[in-house]
Scaffold this motif. Structure first.
Motif, PDB file in Angstrom:
ATOM      1  N   MET A 130      -2.567  11.095  -8.974  1.00  0.00           N
ATOM      2  CA  MET A 130      -1.626  10.028  -9.335  1.00  0.00           C
ATOM      3  C   MET A 130      -2.338   8.934 -10.118  1.00  0.00           C
ATOM      4  N   PRO A 131      -1.584   8.206 -10.955  1.00  0.00           N
ATOM      5  CA  PRO A 131      -2.135   6.958 -11.505  1.00  0.00           C
ATOM      6  C   PRO A 131      -2.138   5.916 -10.382  1.00  0.00           C
ATOM      7  N   HIS A 132      -2.701   4.759 -10.636  1.00  0.00           N
ATOM      8  CA  HIS A 132      -2.588   3.690  -9.641  1.00  0.00           C
ATOM      9  C   HIS A 132      -1.097   3.444  -9.395  1.00  0.00           C
ATOM     10  N   TYR A 133      -0.713   3.405  -8.125  1.00  0.00           N
ATOM     11  CA  TYR A 133       0.700   3.316  -7.770  1.00  0.00           C
ATOM     12  C   TYR A 133       0.821   2.597  -6.434  1.00  0.00           C
ATOM     13  N   GLY A 134       1.892   1.841  -6.259  1.00  0.00           N
ATOM     14  CA  GLY A 134       2.135   1.167  -4.993  1.00  0.00           C
ATOM     15  C   GLY A 134       0.962   0.297  -4.588  1.00  0.00           C
ATOM     16  N   LEU A 135       0.535   0.439  -3.344  1.00  0.00           N
ATOM     17  CA  LEU A 135      -0.605  -0.332  -2.856  1.00  0.00           C
ATOM     18  C   LEU A 135      -1.885   0.020  -3.606  1.00  0.00           C
ATOM     19  N   GLY A 136      -1.927   1.220  -4.179  1.00  0.00           N
ATOM     20  CA  GLY A 136      -3.096   1.628  -4.951  1.00  0.00           C
ATOM     21  C   GLY A 136      -3.306   0.796  -6.203  1.00  0.00           C
TER      22      GLY A 136
END
Length: 158
Positions: A130-136
């Motif tokens: 995944m790309p950076h997403y949500g809390l990431g």
């Protein structure tokens, strides 16, 4: 924001308290556009303000979802105090006043929100390819290692 895909499995450090705020609207009467469109169009200005003033407002990031009748935003905040302070911000209060004047108890459109205050160590995440997403996007995005290879371990429930 980048669309770089992080191949493999990643998680986040859960060493900070966070607030998860879910907010959205539901179109109950599609043909009553004059009731729900002002609600829908009020949000972009507030989102722009949040991203422009992230640090001072305590806003971290958000994700948006659009369905046939319902929209939802998952927002991440530094603290409940920051979120509540924004609720009393001029732009938000103006939108809330406008909603109450234009919609009030009319059943053409509904709005909702839920607030979750989450203590450090009591949340976990996994992102695979995944790309950076949500809390990431807002917390330390780290590769999963043997000591974080399960939800129990990421939640420190070993």
């Amino acid at each position: 924001m980048t669309n770089h895909i992080y191949t493999g499995r990643y998680t986040i450090d859960n060493k900070e308290d966070i607030v998860v705020f879910i907010i959205g609207m539901r179109i109950n009467k599609r043909l009553a556009m004059h009731k729900w469109l002002p609600v829908f169009t009020a949000m972009p200005g507030m989102i722009k303000e949040l991203y422009t003033n992230k640090e001072e407002l305590g806003f971290l990031s958000m994700e948006s979802y659009f369905g046939m009748k319902t929209t939802a935003m998952i927002q991440y905040w530094r603290s409940v105090e920051d979120l509540l302070a924004y609720a009393h911000n001029e732009k938000h209060l103006s939108a809330w006043k406008s909603f109450n004047q234009k919609v009030g108890n009319n059943d053409a459109v509904g709005i909702y929100h839920e607030t979750y205050q989450i203590r450090k160590g009591n949340y976990e995440a996994i992102y695979a390819n995944m790309p950076h997403y949500g809390l990431g996007k807002v917390l330390n995005h780290i590769p999963i290692t043997a000591d974080r290879n399960s939800a129990h371990k990421r939640l420190n429930k070993q």
